[in-house]
Enzyme design. Structure first.
Site, PDB file in Angstrom:
ATOM      1  N   ARG A 121       0.813  -1.225   0.000  1.00  0.00           N
ATOM      2  CA  ARG A 121       0.000   0.000   0.000  1.00  0.00           C
ATOM      3  C   ARG A 121       0.841   1.267   0.000  1.00  0.00           C
ATOM      4  O   ARG A 121       0.351   2.341  -0.309  1.00  0.00           O
ATOM      5  CB  ARG A 121      -0.967   0.009   1.183  1.00  0.00           C
ATOM      6  CG  ARG A 121      -0.268  -0.037   2.512  1.00  0.00           C
ATOM      7  CD  ARG A 121      -1.261  -0.134   3.645  1.00  0.00           C
ATOM      8  NE  ARG A 121      -0.552  -0.528   4.844  1.00  0.00           N
ATOM      9  CZ  ARG A 121      -1.082  -1.145   5.871  1.00  0.00           C
ATOM     10  NH1 ARG A 121      -2.352  -1.474   5.850  1.00  0.00           N
ATOM     11  NH2 ARG A 121      -0.367  -1.458   6.916  1.00  0.00           N
TER      12      ARG A 121
ATOM     13  N   GLU B 106      -4.351  -1.933  -1.206  1.00  0.00           N
ATOM     14  CA  GLU B 106      -4.666  -2.149   0.199  1.00  0.00           C
ATOM     15  C   GLU B 106      -5.215  -3.575   0.269  1.00  0.00           C
ATOM     16  O   GLU B 106      -6.329  -3.855  -0.186  1.00  0.00           O
ATOM     17  CB  GLU B 106      -5.720  -1.116   0.673  1.00  0.00           C
ATOM     18  CG  GLU B 106      -6.317  -1.385   2.037  1.00  0.00           C
ATOM     19  CD  GLU B 106      -5.286  -1.714   3.105  1.00  0.00           C
ATOM     20  OE1 GLU B 106      -4.472  -0.854   3.441  1.00  0.00           O
ATOM     21  OE2 GLU B 106      -5.296  -2.868   3.621  1.00  0.00           O
TER      22      GLU B 106
ATOM     23  N   SER C 288       4.229 -16.694  11.547  1.00  0.00           N
ATOM     24  CA  SER C 288       4.953 -16.141  12.692  1.00  0.00           C
ATOM     25  C   SER C 288       4.974 -17.167  13.816  1.00  0.00           C
ATOM     26  O   SER C 288       4.055 -17.971  13.959  1.00  0.00           O
ATOM     27  CB  SER C 288       4.235 -14.883  13.197  1.00  0.00           C
ATOM     28  OG  SER C 288       4.653 -14.580  14.520  1.00  0.00           O
TER      29      SER C 288
ATOM     30  N   GLN D   8       1.415 -14.912  21.984  1.00  0.00           N
ATOM     31  CA  GLN D   8       2.216 -13.743  22.373  1.00  0.00           C
ATOM     32  C   GLN D   8       1.503 -12.951  23.463  1.00  0.00           C
ATOM     33  O   GLN D   8       2.128 -12.269  24.249  1.00  0.00           O
ATOM     34  CB  GLN D   8       2.481 -12.865  21.149  1.00  0.00           C
ATOM     35  CG  GLN D   8       3.448 -11.730  21.431  1.00  0.00           C
ATOM     36  CD  GLN D   8       3.810 -10.972  20.174  1.00  0.00           C
ATOM     37  OE1 GLN D   8       2.980 -10.284  19.599  1.00  0.00           O
ATOM     38  NE2 GLN D   8       5.032 -11.132  19.737  1.00  0.00           N
TER      39      GLN D   8
ATOM     40  N   TYR E  25      -4.012 -11.384  15.048  1.00  0.00           N
ATOM     41  CA  TYR E  25      -2.737 -11.704  14.379  1.00  0.00           C
ATOM     42  C   TYR E  25      -2.401 -13.184  14.590  1.00  0.00           C
ATOM     43  O   TYR E  25      -2.089 -13.897  13.628  1.00  0.00           O
ATOM     44  CB  TYR E  25      -1.663 -10.795  14.960  1.00  0.00           C
ATOM     45  CG  TYR E  25      -0.272 -10.930  14.380  1.00  0.00           C
ATOM     46  CD1 TYR E  25       0.036 -10.442  13.115  1.00  0.00           C
ATOM     47  CD2 TYR E  25       0.763 -11.504  15.134  1.00  0.00           C
ATOM     48  CE1 TYR E  25       1.331 -10.532  12.605  1.00  0.00           C
ATOM     49  CE2 TYR E  25       2.056 -11.587  14.634  1.00  0.00           C
ATOM     50  CZ  TYR E  25       2.338 -11.104  13.367  1.00  0.00           C
ATOM     51  OH  TYR E  25       3.625 -11.183  12.877  1.00  0.00           O
TER      52      TYR E  25
ATOM     53  N   ALA F 148      10.737 -15.585  13.921  1.00  0.00           N
ATOM     54  CA  ALA F 148      10.380 -15.289  15.309  1.00  0.00           C
ATOM     55  C   ALA F 148      10.731 -13.841  15.642  1.00  0.00           C
ATOM     56  O   ALA F 148       9.866 -13.035  15.957  1.00  0.00           O
ATOM     57  CB  ALA F 148      11.081 -16.248  16.251  1.00  0.00           C
TER      58      ALA F 148
ATOM     59  N   VAL G 166      12.812 -10.712  14.086  1.00  0.00           N
ATOM     60  CA  VAL G 166      13.554 -10.097  12.973  1.00  0.00           C
ATOM     61  C   VAL G 166      13.368  -8.589  13.072  1.00  0.00           C
ATOM     62  O   VAL G 166      12.218  -8.116  13.110  1.00  0.00           O
ATOM     63  CB  VAL G 166      13.013 -10.584  11.604  1.00  0.00           C
ATOM     64  CG1 VAL G 166      13.906 -10.083  10.470  1.00  0.00           C
ATOM     65  CG2 VAL G 166      12.873 -12.103  11.549  1.00  0.00           C
TER      66      VAL G 166
HETATM   67  P1  NAP Z   1       6.908  -4.642   8.011  1.00  0.00           P
HETATM   68  O1  NAP Z   1       8.295  -4.215   8.261  1.00  0.00           O
HETATM   69  O2  NAP Z   1       5.814  -3.863   8.626  1.00  0.00           O
HETATM   70  O3  NAP Z   1       6.614  -4.752   6.472  1.00  0.00           O
HETATM   71  C1  NAP Z   1       5.353  -5.230   6.054  1.00  0.00           C
HETATM   72  C2  NAP Z   1       4.968  -4.601   4.747  1.00  0.00           C
HETATM   73  O4  NAP Z   1       3.645  -5.065   4.405  1.00  0.00           O
HETATM   74  C3  NAP Z   1       4.873  -3.095   4.807  1.00  0.00           C
HETATM   75  O5  NAP Z   1       5.402  -2.573   3.615  1.00  0.00           O
HETATM   76  C4  NAP Z   1       3.377  -2.837   4.902  1.00  0.00           C
HETATM   77  O6  NAP Z   1       2.967  -1.615   4.337  1.00  0.00           O
HETATM   78  C5  NAP Z   1       2.826  -3.967   4.068  1.00  0.00           C
HETATM   79  N1  NAP Z   1       1.431  -4.233   4.428  1.00  0.00           N
HETATM   80  C6  NAP Z   1       0.968  -4.635   5.631  1.00  0.00           C
HETATM   81  N2  NAP Z   1      -0.364  -4.760   5.603  1.00  0.00           N
HETATM   82  C7  NAP Z   1      -0.758  -4.409   4.349  1.00  0.00           C
HETATM   83  C8  NAP Z   1      -2.008  -4.302   3.696  1.00  0.00           C
HETATM   84  N3  NAP Z   1      -3.155  -4.562   4.340  1.00  0.00           N
HETATM   85  N4  NAP Z   1      -2.052  -3.910   2.408  1.00  0.00           N
HETATM   86  C9  NAP Z   1      -0.912  -3.623   1.744  1.00  0.00           C
HETATM   87  N5  NAP Z   1       0.314  -3.699   2.314  1.00  0.00           N
HETATM   88  C10 NAP Z   1       0.395  -4.074   3.596  1.00  0.00           C
HETATM   89  O7  NAP Z   1       6.735  -6.174   8.507  1.00  0.00           O
HETATM   90  P2  NAP Z   1       7.786  -7.380   8.641  1.00  0.00           P
HETATM   91  O8  NAP Z   1       8.286  -7.419  10.035  1.00  0.00           O
HETATM   92  O9  NAP Z   1       8.741  -7.378   7.511  1.00  0.00           O
HETATM   93  O10 NAP Z   1       6.779  -8.604   8.518  1.00  0.00           O
HETATM   94  C11 NAP Z   1       6.575  -9.309   7.320  1.00  0.00           C
HETATM   95  C12 NAP Z   1       5.922 -10.639   7.645  1.00  0.00           C
HETATM   96  O11 NAP Z   1       6.741 -11.371   8.546  1.00  0.00           O
HETATM   97  C13 NAP Z   1       4.549 -10.524   8.310  1.00  0.00           C
HETATM   98  O12 NAP Z   1       3.684 -11.503   7.777  1.00  0.00           O
HETATM   99  C14 NAP Z   1       4.846 -10.806   9.769  1.00  0.00           C
HETATM  100  O13 NAP Z   1       3.753 -11.380  10.420  1.00  0.00           O
HETATM  101  C15 NAP Z   1       5.980 -11.800   9.642  1.00  0.00           C
HETATM  102  N6  NAP Z   1       6.797 -11.889  10.861  1.00  0.00           N
HETATM  103  C16 NAP Z   1       7.678 -10.897  11.210  1.00  0.00           C
HETATM  104  C17 NAP Z   1       8.414 -11.035  12.374  1.00  0.00           C
HETATM  105  C18 NAP Z   1       9.429 -10.026  12.799  1.00  0.00           C
HETATM  106  O14 NAP Z   1      10.110 -10.257  13.788  1.00  0.00           O
HETATM  107  N7  NAP Z   1       9.582  -8.932  12.111  1.00  0.00           N
HETATM  108  C19 NAP Z   1       8.240 -12.153  13.202  1.00  0.00           C
HETATM  109  C20 NAP Z   1       7.334 -13.113  12.837  1.00  0.00           C
HETATM  110  C21 NAP Z   1       6.616 -12.963  11.672  1.00  0.00           C
HETATM  111  P3  NAP Z   1       2.988  -0.265   5.230  1.00  0.00           P
HETATM  112  O15 NAP Z   1       4.415   0.107   5.374  1.00  0.00           O
HETATM  113  O16 NAP Z   1       2.207   0.679   4.403  1.00  0.00           O
HETATM  114  O17 NAP Z   1       2.329  -0.583   6.536  1.00  0.00           O
END
Ligand code: NAP
Length: 266
Positions: free
Chosen positions: A46, A71, A149, A156, A162, A193, A195
């Site tokens: 988005r 979106e 996740s 959590q 989530y 887990a 990141v």
């Molecule tokens: P992030 O840094 O927030 O990046 C997620 C991206 O997805 C952002 O660009 C966000 O856009 C976009 N997005 C989210 N919801 C959206 C929607 N409804 N429509 C369009 N775009 C959308 O997240 P991340 O940490 O890289 O996470 C990526 C995945 O890894 C997720 O599925 C998360 O559950 C999983 N995960 C992450 C972790 C961790 O430690 N980081 C741990 C376990 C699982 P905006 O910037 O506009 O919001």
């Protein structure tokens, strides 16, 4: 008997990858990794990537890439995104369902409406995009990779929507893997887990002392007492997407330095 030499050429050149949320965090690393392998990468998100360091990187590396603004909680936009990708770039080889938000809808603090909204934010688009892409994936004998996740298996607290979405992604990985067997479309799931991404950054900042909280978490990560990098998640995704993983389907791969399964008291 084996007469070939195993060389890790992932052979992804010109294959069409779709990465939801591919402009930030884990998705950004997957986008870069796929582009570096010569794939055509389409980011569906988005927030536009125009003028971002990611776009500069893609240009500097002569990557073949596209951006579709959507979106994803809106089913109609999911449908249009896939239609546009098929029209502009041809058949999809790998759909990486990655976009998500840990949106803190708790059992006590949440409402039913917020819980349902969280399912739209985190889960429904995994189904919608896969559903609209499935005929194309059958033509390419491609694959789907769902990013789930650890919360799916550990909980959590204060994040029912989530966690429910992430759990459903594990179940759907198995369910779709079975349904797609006749077409040789593989479906796998990668489970991070801890990141450090923009999503993680905003979550850790909800604590009164984020630095202390972060240290208390990394101290419990068995392998190296450090966070997993987005690139380490991306490596697993690229391997799974490639022909090197041609007999892997329906699997849940934890890339977490042992955080979920090893004894953290050690
Ligand atoms: P992030 O840094 O927030 O990046 C997620 C991206 O997805 C952002 O660009 C966000 O856009 C976009 N997005 C989210 N919801 C959206 C929607 N409804 N429509 C369009 N775009 C959308 O997240 P991340 O940490 O890289 O996470 C990526 C995945 O890894 C997720 O599925 C998360 O559950 C999983 N995960 C992450 C972790 C961790 O430690 N980081 C741990 C376990 C699982 P905006 O910037 O506009 O919001």
């Amino acid at each position: 008997s084996y007469s070939f030499t195993i060389v890790m050429d992932l052979n992804l050149k010109d294959k069409v990858f779709v990465v939801t949320g591919g402009g930030k965090g884990i998705g950004e690393a997957i986008t870069k990794g796929a582009a570096a392998e010569g794939a055509t990468v389409i980011i569906v998100s988005r927030t536009d990537i125009e003028g971002t360091p990611l776009e500069n990187w893609l240009k500097a590396h002569n990557a073949v890439y596209g951006f579709i603004k959507a979106e994803l909680s809106d089913e109609d936009q999911c449908k249009k995104a896939i239609e546009e990708i098929l029209m502009r770039y041809g058949d999809i080889y790998c759909l990486v369902n990655n976009a998500g938000v840990n949106d803190g809808v708790g059992l006590q603090q949440g409402t039913v409406e917020k819980f349902i909204n969280s399912l739209f934010t985190n889960l429904i688009h995994y189904y919608a995009l896969s559903h609209y892409a499935v005929e194309s994936l059958k033509r390419t004998k491609g694959n789907i990779i769902n990013i789930s996740s650890k919360t799916a298996v550990t909980g959590q607290g204060n994040t029912s929507g989530y966690a429910a979405s992430k759990g459903a992604q594990l179940a759907l990985t198995r369910e779709w893997a079975v349904e797609m067997l006749p077409y040789e479309v593989r479906v796998n799931c990668v489970i991070p887990a801890e990141v450090y991404t923009p999503l993680y950054d905003s979550w850790i900042k909800t604590f009164p002392n984020p630095e202390e909280k972060l240290k208390s978490i990394t101290d419990k990560i068995p392998l190296g007492k450090r966070m997993t990098t987005s690139e380490e998640i991306a490596s697993m995704v690229l391997y799974l997407a490639s022909e090197k993983a041609s007999h892997i389907t329906g699997q849940h791969l934890f890339v977490d330095g042992g955080y979920t399964h090893l004894d953290r008291a050690l």
